[in-house]
Write a protein that holds these residues in place. Sequence first.
Motif, PDB file in Angstrom:
ATOM      1  N   CYS A 182     -14.190   5.865   9.478  1.00 48.52           N
ATOM      2  CA  CYS A 182     -14.605   7.259   9.510  1.00 48.52           C
ATOM      3  C   CYS A 182     -14.340   7.827   8.431  1.00 48.52           C
ATOM      4  N   HIS A 183     -12.918   7.639   7.842  1.00 47.98           N
ATOM      5  CA  HIS A 183     -12.792   8.521   6.850  1.00 47.98           C
ATOM      6  C   HIS A 183     -13.292   7.816   5.412  1.00 47.98           C
ATOM      7  N   ARG A 198     -13.697  11.018  -4.335  1.00 50.45           N
ATOM      8  CA  ARG A 198     -14.557   9.811  -3.649  1.00 50.45           C
ATOM      9  C   ARG A 198     -15.416   8.866  -4.546  1.00 50.45           C
ATOM     10  N   ALA A 199     -15.929   9.546  -5.799  1.00 51.49           N
ATOM     11  CA  ALA A 199     -16.595   8.586  -6.585  1.00 51.49           C
ATOM     12  C   ALA A 199     -15.586   7.404  -6.979  1.00 51.49           C
ATOM     13  N   HIS A 257      -7.528  -0.134   1.182  1.00 49.36           N
ATOM     14  CA  HIS A 257      -7.388  -0.410  -0.230  1.00 49.36           C
ATOM     15  C   HIS A 257      -8.527   0.188  -1.103  1.00 49.36           C
ATOM     16  N   SER A 258      -9.542   0.727  -0.415  1.00 52.93           N
ATOM     17  CA  SER A 258     -10.809   0.746  -1.205  1.00 52.93           C
ATOM     18  C   SER A 258     -10.387   2.340  -1.935  1.00 52.93           C
ATOM     19  N   ARG A 259      -9.530   2.890  -1.467  1.00 51.60           N
ATOM     20  CA  ARG A 259      -9.148   4.343  -1.820  1.00 51.60           C
ATOM     21  C   ARG A 259      -7.816   4.054  -2.965  1.00 51.60           C
ATOM     22  N   TYR A 309       0.830  -1.217  -0.076  1.00 52.83           N
ATOM     23  CA  TYR A 309      -0.293   0.000   0.066  1.00 52.83           C
ATOM     24  C   TYR A 309       1.074   1.386   0.040  1.00 52.83           C
ATOM     25  N   ASP A 310       2.002   1.042   0.282  1.00 46.95           N
ATOM     26  CA  ASP A 310       2.893   2.544   0.317  1.00 46.95           C
ATOM     27  C   ASP A 310       3.119   2.986  -1.008  1.00 46.95           C
TER      28      ASP A 310
END
Length: 413
Positions: free
Chosen positions: A302-303, A269-270, A248-250, A208-209
Amino acid sequence: MADRPTERLAVADAVAAASTVSYARIVATLIRVTGDWTLAEDCAQEASALALTRWPVEGVPANPGGWLMTVARNRAIDVLRRSSVERRKLRELAVLALTGPESEPQPGTAGEGEIVDDRLRLVFTCCHPALALEARVALTLRTVCGVPTADIARAFLVTESTMARRLTRAKAKIAAAGIPYRVPTGPMLAERLPGVLAVLYLLFTRGYDADGEPAFADEAIRLARLLDRLMPGQPEVAALLALFLLQHSRRNARRDRAGNLLTLDRQDRARWDHAAIAEGVGILARVPADGPYALQARIAACHATAASAGATDWAAIAGAYDRLVRWQPSPVVELNRAVAHGYAHGPAAGLALLAAARAGGALDGYPLAVAAEAELTARRGDRERAAALFRRAADAHGGAERRALLDRADQLS
């Protein structure tokens, strides 16, 4: 068929896909029966090599994974037979060869349970505390995930030959120390599980880095799913899986078209994976109590569930960090807590907590602490000092992170 490049490429892709799925299963099965780690890996690799020569001529079999398992098992029988020793193991392998189906087991069958169980034993063996943490991660990548040694070497910034020697030493230590190939039970499971989760966490982080290998994060998620499936009563296992999914969703929104890193408040965010967010939130809902990974997952939730950066519930995040620092009183957690309080209660509060976290000297020279001070200083209104701090933080970074920090400095200048 072999004379047509596109068909040869399709066959190579089929071999790669089948090998990735089957490698850990083959290795785990053969280790369980023979106790010989090297033999198991050699047979799995030879099966894939044979597929590359046979499938272009004969066609891809209806069940590629079953074909690879049969070839690897037969190869192990041949090796043991030629050695004229290990008669008991040979008999066990013969029983497998005669009674084991050549097809992949169907979901819900006893065969599937045995395979999944083998993989779990393999994970716990690779993550044994007798091995150094780096060796555990490398061995998990190679044996459980089937990642090529060359790719692991690049991730650890060493040569392929150096990594090959490290893997050999790790396997030799397992054999010499008599490390059992099993999942511990009772109190030993409680003692060993955090170590396994720490390896998966580090594996995910390496993927993820900013400049990491994304496939490593995918493998960490796959293994966390496996553990959660096999240990449904372990809340921290579920929490770790939820954390991975929420983070990972981002992935697809973390960079702009030029490849530059985007901070959370600048991401579209879409483009987030909202199915992964929903799954992560659903998993987290069945985690009854706080724990280190549960709290991190709640922060990530939360994010992930905020409609916009401005709608983020920073008070809840700061409260979660207040609880997390009691579980993990580390300088990095204290740093993140300071940033959260800076957003929830104002930059002055955040800078005060940051100063307290730095008091022991553990964060001296840590570039993320400098970047955090820069962001809080910018929020307080001192743009010139904040820009200088961002540039200082950039000096300790390379690649995408360096560019992002310098861009932030330029915005403030």
